[in-house]
Design a protein around this motif. Structure first.
Motif, PDB file in Angstrom:
ATOM      1  N   LYS A 133       0.831  -1.212   0.000  1.00 34.21           N
ATOM      2  CA  LYS A 133       0.000   0.000   0.000  1.00 34.21           C
ATOM      3  C   LYS A 133       0.863   1.259   0.000  1.00 34.21           C
ATOM      4  N   VAL A 134       1.851   1.304   0.895  1.00 33.29           N
ATOM      5  CA  VAL A 134       2.734   2.470   0.967  1.00 33.29           C
ATOM      6  C   VAL A 134       3.493   2.638  -0.353  1.00 33.29           C
ATOM      7  N   GLY A 135       3.944   1.514  -0.934  1.00 30.50           N
ATOM      8  CA  GLY A 135       4.663   1.567  -2.197  1.00 30.50           C
ATOM      9  C   GLY A 135       3.831   2.180  -3.316  1.00 30.50           C
ATOM     10  N   PHE A 136       2.556   1.781  -3.418  1.00 29.57           N
ATOM     11  CA  PHE A 136       1.676   2.328  -4.450  1.00 29.57           C
ATOM     12  C   PHE A 136       1.433   3.824  -4.229  1.00 29.57           C
ATOM     13  N   GLU A 137       1.269   4.243  -2.985  1.00 29.98           N
ATOM     14  CA  GLU A 137       1.039   5.664  -2.697  1.00 29.98           C
ATOM     15  C   GLU A 137       2.239   6.501  -3.112  1.00 29.98           C
ATOM     16  N   ILE A 138       3.440   6.036  -2.787  1.00 28.37           N
ATOM     17  CA  ILE A 138       4.664   6.760  -3.152  1.00 28.37           C
ATOM     18  C   ILE A 138       4.832   6.774  -4.670  1.00 28.37           C
ATOM     19  N   LEU A 139       4.560   5.644  -5.312  1.00 26.65           N
ATOM     20  CA  LEU A 139       4.703   5.533  -6.766  1.00 26.65           C
ATOM     21  C   LEU A 139       3.754   6.481  -7.493  1.00 26.65           C
ATOM     22  N   LEU A 140       2.494   6.528  -7.064  1.00 21.07           N
ATOM     23  CA  LEU A 140       1.505   7.382  -7.722  1.00 21.07           C
ATOM     24  C   LEU A 140       1.850   8.858  -7.553  1.00 21.07           C
ATOM     25  N   ASP A 141       2.360   9.230  -6.386  1.00 25.83           N
ATOM     26  CA  ASP A 141       2.762  10.612  -6.149  1.00 25.83           C
ATOM     27  C   ASP A 141       3.906  11.002  -7.081  1.00 25.83           C
ATOM     28  N   ALA A 142       4.881  10.093  -7.257  1.00 26.60           N
ATOM     29  CA  ALA A 142       6.008  10.366  -8.148  1.00 26.60           C
ATOM     30  C   ALA A 142       5.549  10.471  -9.594  1.00 26.60           C
ATOM     31  N   ILE A 143       4.618   9.605 -10.004  1.00 20.89           N
ATOM     32  CA  ILE A 143       4.093   9.644 -11.372  1.00 20.89           C
ATOM     33  C   ILE A 143       3.382  10.973 -11.631  1.00 20.89           C
ATOM     34  N   ASP A 144       2.625  11.452 -10.650  1.00 17.80           N
ATOM     35  CA  ASP A 144       1.944  12.737 -10.782  1.00 17.80           C
ATOM     36  C   ASP A 144       2.936  13.854 -11.087  1.00 17.80           C
ATOM     37  N   GLU A 145       4.056  13.870 -10.352  1.00 18.54           N
ATOM     38  CA  GLU A 145       5.043  14.934 -10.573  1.00 18.54           C
ATOM     39  C   GLU A 145       5.710  14.781 -11.938  1.00 18.54           C
ATOM     40  N   LEU A 146       6.020  13.553 -12.340  1.00 17.33           N
ATOM     41  CA  LEU A 146       6.641  13.335 -13.646  1.00 17.33           C
ATOM     42  C   LEU A 146       5.713  13.746 -14.786  1.00 17.33           C
ATOM     43  N   MET A 147       4.385  13.677 -14.535  1.00 15.37           N
ATOM     44  CA  MET A 147       3.400  14.073 -15.549  1.00 15.37           C
ATOM     45  C   MET A 147       2.982  15.531 -15.399  1.00 15.37           C
ATOM     46  N   ASP A 148       3.743  16.283 -14.574  1.00 15.62           N
ATOM     47  CA  ASP A 148       3.498  17.714 -14.363  1.00 15.62           C
ATOM     48  C   ASP A 148       2.119  18.008 -13.790  1.00 15.62           C
ATOM     49  N   ALA A 149       1.637  17.148 -12.892  1.00 17.31           N
ATOM     50  CA  ALA A 149       0.400  17.447 -12.175  1.00 17.31           C
ATOM     51  C   ALA A 149       0.620  18.690 -11.312  1.00 17.31           C
ATOM     52  N   VAL A 150      -0.452  19.441 -11.063  1.00 15.48           N
ATOM     53  CA  VAL A 150      -0.335  20.662 -10.266  1.00 15.48           C
ATOM     54  C   VAL A 150       0.163  20.296  -8.870  1.00 15.48           C
ATOM     55  N   PRO A 151       1.329  20.826  -8.444  1.00 16.55           N
ATOM     56  CA  PRO A 151       1.884  20.438  -7.156  1.00 16.55           C
ATOM     57  C   PRO A 151       1.105  20.951  -5.956  1.00 16.55           C
ATOM     58  N   SER A 152       0.403  22.096  -6.124  1.00  9.93           N
ATOM     59  CA  SER A 152      -0.334  22.657  -4.995  1.00  9.93           C
ATOM     60  C   SER A 152      -1.424  23.594  -5.498  1.00  9.93           C
ATOM     61  N   GLN A 153      -2.692  23.156  -5.366  1.00 11.40           N
ATOM     62  CA  GLN A 153      -3.812  24.014  -5.754  1.00 11.40           C
ATOM     63  C   GLN A 153      -3.848  25.270  -4.898  1.00 11.40           C
ATOM     64  N   GLY A 154      -3.536  25.099  -3.590  1.00 10.16           N
ATOM     65  CA  GLY A 154      -3.563  26.241  -2.682  1.00 10.16           C
ATOM     66  C   GLY A 154      -2.544  27.297  -3.067  1.00 10.16           C
ATOM     67  N   LYS A 155      -1.336  26.869  -3.414  1.00  8.04           N
ATOM     68  CA  LYS A 155      -0.289  27.818  -3.803  1.00  8.04           C
ATOM     69  C   LYS A 155      -0.651  28.515  -5.101  1.00  8.04           C
ATOM     70  N   MET A 156      -1.258  27.793  -6.025  1.00  9.01           N
ATOM     71  CA  MET A 156      -1.659  28.389  -7.299  1.00  9.01           C
ATOM     72  C   MET A 156      -2.691  29.498  -7.077  1.00  9.01           C
ATOM     73  N   GLN A 157      -3.643  29.254  -6.193  1.00 11.11           N
ATOM     74  CA  GLN A 157      -4.659  30.270  -5.907  1.00 11.11           C
ATOM     75  C   GLN A 157      -4.053  31.483  -5.194  1.00 11.11           C
ATOM     76  N   ARG A 158      -3.076  31.236  -4.305  1.00 16.17           N
ATOM     77  CA  ARG A 158      -2.418  32.355  -3.602  1.00 16.17           C
ATOM     78  C   ARG A 158      -1.623  33.218  -4.584  1.00 16.17           C
ATOM     79  N   ILE A 159      -0.949  32.585  -5.529  1.00 17.34           N
ATOM     80  CA  ILE A 159      -0.197  33.335  -6.535  1.00 17.34           C
ATOM     81  C   ILE A 159      -1.153  34.168  -7.383  1.00 17.34           C
ATOM     82  N   LYS A 160      -2.273  33.584  -7.771  1.00 19.11           N
ATOM     83  CA  LYS A 160      -3.262  34.286  -8.591  1.00 19.11           C
ATOM     84  C   LYS A 160      -3.800  35.513  -7.861  1.00 19.11           C
ATOM     85  N   LYS A 161      -4.111  35.360  -6.568  1.00 16.64           N
ATOM     86  CA  LYS A 161      -4.610  36.487  -5.767  1.00 16.64           C
ATOM     87  C   LYS A 161      -3.535  37.555  -5.610  1.00 16.64           C
TER      88      LYS A 161
END
Length: 295
Positions: A193-221
């Protein structure tokens, strides 16, 4: 934080983790085999995978701290994501191998009563690994290293697997011998379970998923409040290891000159980097208001 200093800090944390994991893994595997605890043997192999993962983390951070070059204009920050991905794969493979071995033991009824020494080793492992988790995750957050934070969670998973080993061995000694191999199976499932969670998180970053919705909204404001900025259009964030790259469109009044539009762009870049130190580069698209309304 400078990359050289960041690597030195990571190296110190990783070597501490390597030293403790080597000692713990050897003790747990030997004691598990000698005193007949399938759960502790599984826990020991989990610690061995910790040694491999820490080595991967150390190497990936070393690569990521190299400066940009002609072939890698955005730097080498993705090396941390690749290292994190390998860590997740190691955990998954380790978990499946342990699960297969434990299930075979249960089916074949090869169940033994663990010795009392197993209990003490499990307790020591729980304490050491939890302390190592707290130390590693604190430093990982401080230097913004996803690979180090992932390694910290690997330490935490090892502590939890030691708890399962302790419960299984104690239950077996109290007259329920099936509890030890069952605990070993639970440890294996938890590792997967832990392995899959770590793997999916790494895949998200490699696919340029948004790292932080909260930070994006703060930058926009933050950008919307600047002078001569009517609104912020499309905005994108991507992560390269600890660094963030921002790409956004800014709508300005039609009557601004080219020089004034450039000044707005520079102001946007400076403000974002000042408030968000992890941002390495900001690409600003200036759109006149009338053109923006036509889109």
């Amino acid at each position: 934080m400078e990359y050289g200093n960041r690597y030195d800090i990571s190296k110190k944390v990783s070597f501490i983790g390597l030293f403790l994991n080597v000692i713990l893994s050897v003790i747990k595997v030997i004691v598990g085999f000698l005193f007949k605890s399938k759960a502790l043997v599984a826990d020991g192999f989990h610690s061995i995978s910790d040694v491999a993962s820490t080595a991967i983390v150390l190497f990936s951070i070393k690569i990521s701290q190299q400066p940009p070059d002609e072939e890698h204009p955005y730097g080498h920050g993705k090396a941390e994501s690749i290292g994190t991905k390998l860590l997740g794969i190691i955990l998954i493979m380790t978990g499946f191998a342990l699960a297969k071995s434990t299930v075979n033991n249960i089916i074949s009824a090869r169940i033994d009563i663990p010795g009392q020494q197993v209990l003490w080793v499990a307790i020591i492992s729980i304490v050491v690994k939890e302390l190592l988790y707290q130390y590693t995750v604190r430093i990982g957050k401080k230097i913004e290293s996803k690979a180090l934070i992932a390694d910290a969670h690997h330490h935490r998973s090892d502590a939890i697997s030691s708890i399962a080993a302790l419960i299984g061995a104690a239950g077996a000694r109290m007259g329920y011998p099936i509890l030890d191999p069952i605990a070993g199976l639970i440890v294996a499932i938890f590792i997967i379970k832990v392995g899959f969670e770590i793997l999916l998180d790494a895949i998200d970053e490699l696919m340029d998923a948004v790292p932080s919705q909260g930070k994006m909204q703060r930058i926009k404001k933050q950008v919307s409040d600047l002078e001569n900025v009517i609104k912020v259009g499309d905005i994108k964030l991507r992560a390269y290891g600890p660094r963030l790259f921002v790409d956004l469109a800014v709508v300005v009044p039609d009557d601004l000159t080219v020089v004034e539009g450039h000044q707005v762009s520079v102001k946007v870049q400076d403000e974002i980097k000042k408030v968000h130190p992890s941002v390495k580069e900001v690409l600003v698209h200036i759109d006149p208001e009338s053109v923006s309304e036509d889109k």
